[in-house]
Design a protein around this motif. Structure first.
Motif, PDB file in Angstrom:
ATOM      1  N   VAL A   1       1.262  10.132  30.939  1.00  0.00           N
ATOM      2  CA  VAL A   1       0.606  11.418  31.110  1.00  0.00           C
ATOM      3  C   VAL A   1      -0.816  11.156  31.572  1.00  0.00           C
ATOM      4  CG1 VAL A   1      -0.091  13.554  29.980  1.00  0.00           C
ATOM      5  CG2 VAL A   1       2.012  12.404  29.274  1.00  0.00           C
TER       6      VAL A   1
ATOM      7  N   SER B   1      -4.594  12.558  33.386  1.00  0.00           N
ATOM      8  CA  SER B   1      -5.522  13.656  33.149  1.00  0.00           C
ATOM      9  C   SER B   1      -5.056  14.880  33.924  1.00  0.00           C
ATOM     10  CB  SER B   1      -6.934  13.266  33.588  1.00  0.00           C
ATOM     11  OG  SER B   1      -6.999  13.161  34.993  1.00  0.00           O
ATOM     12  N   GLU B   2      -5.438  16.014  33.452  1.00  0.00           N
ATOM     13  CA  GLU B   2      -4.995  17.247  34.089  1.00  0.00           C
ATOM     14  C   GLU B   2      -5.591  17.419  35.475  1.00  0.00           C
ATOM     15  OE1 GLU B   2      -5.375  20.521  31.295  1.00  0.00           O
ATOM     16  OE2 GLU B   2      -5.113  19.070  29.696  1.00  0.00           O
ATOM     17  N   GLY B   3      -6.729  16.833  35.707  1.00  0.00           N
ATOM     18  CA  GLY B   3      -7.380  16.970  37.003  1.00  0.00           C
ATOM     19  C   GLY B   3      -6.937  15.943  38.027  1.00  0.00           C
TER      20      GLY B   3
ATOM     21  N   GLY C   1      -4.545  13.250  37.409  1.00  0.00           N
ATOM     22  CA  GLY C   1      -3.223  12.658  37.259  1.00  0.00           C
ATOM     23  C   GLY C   1      -3.297  11.194  36.876  1.00  0.00           C
TER      24      GLY C   1
ATOM     25  N   ASP D   1       8.327  12.503  39.459  1.00  0.00           N
ATOM     26  CA  ASP D   1       7.577  13.695  39.061  1.00  0.00           C
ATOM     27  C   ASP D   1       8.543  14.698  38.460  1.00  0.00           C
ATOM     28  OD1 ASP D   1       5.134  12.754  39.964  1.00  0.00           O
ATOM     29  OD2 ASP D   1       5.356  13.663  41.942  1.00  0.00           O
TER      30      ASP D   1
ATOM     31  N   SER E   1       0.001  26.928  34.672  1.00  0.00           N
ATOM     32  CA  SER E   1       0.269  25.521  34.389  1.00  0.00           C
ATOM     33  C   SER E   1       0.181  25.276  32.881  1.00  0.00           C
ATOM     34  CB  SER E   1      -0.738  24.636  35.129  1.00  0.00           C
ATOM     35  OG  SER E   1      -2.044  24.867  34.642  1.00  0.00           O
ATOM     36  N   LEU E   2       0.604  24.083  32.483  1.00  0.00           N
ATOM     37  CA  LEU E   2       0.533  23.669  31.083  1.00  0.00           C
ATOM     38  C   LEU E   2      -0.495  22.556  30.951  1.00  0.00           C
ATOM     39  CD1 LEU E   2       4.369  23.323  30.447  1.00  0.00           C
ATOM     40  CD2 LEU E   2       2.910  25.232  29.777  1.00  0.00           C
ATOM     41  N   ASN E   3      -1.136  22.454  29.794  1.00  0.00           N
ATOM     42  CA  ASN E   3      -2.031  21.318  29.635  1.00  0.00           C
ATOM     43  C   ASN E   3      -1.191  20.070  29.399  1.00  0.00           C
ATOM     44  OD1 ASN E   3      -1.867  20.484  26.901  1.00  0.00           O
ATOM     45  ND2 ASN E   3      -3.753  21.512  26.312  1.00  0.00           N
ATOM     46  N   ALA E   4      -1.778  18.913  29.595  1.00  0.00           N
ATOM     47  CA  ALA E   4      -1.042  17.645  29.572  1.00  0.00           C
ATOM     48  C   ALA E   4      -0.360  17.397  28.233  1.00  0.00           C
ATOM     49  CB  ALA E   4      -1.981  16.492  29.917  1.00  0.00           C
TER      50      ALA E   4
ATOM     51  N   ALA F   1       2.735  19.656  27.946  1.00  0.00           N
ATOM     52  CA  ALA F   1       3.787  19.162  28.842  1.00  0.00           C
ATOM     53  C   ALA F   1       4.469  17.928  28.251  1.00  0.00           C
ATOM     54  CB  ALA F   1       3.199  18.851  30.214  1.00  0.00           C
TER      55      ALA F   1
END
Length: 66
Positions: free
Chosen positions: A18, A20-22, A24, A35, A45-48, A51
């Protein structure tokens, strides 16, 4: 492209990476990865962490059915 979470076999061993959300994950890690797309409704979207929890839940569900 993205594969739906429902069509991926998570009953076998796998590594969940997993990023970072920004940004990847790095190109090196993406090289051997697939993916996953988690279907969502009503949110962009979902936060990391959320997810990752959904993916781990699905892996447990598939392993229980096996």
């Amino acid at each position: 492209g993205n594969r739906s979470l429902a069509e991926v076999d998570l009953s076998r061993r796998f590594a969940l990476v997993v990023g970072s959300e920004g940004r990847g994950v790095s190109k090196e890690l993406r090289g051997g990865a697939i993916d996953l797309a988690i279907p969502v409704s009503g949110v962009e979207s979902l936060n990391a962490a959320v997810a990752a929890g959904i993916i781990l839940y699905e892996a447990r569900r598939q392993r229980t059915l096996r």
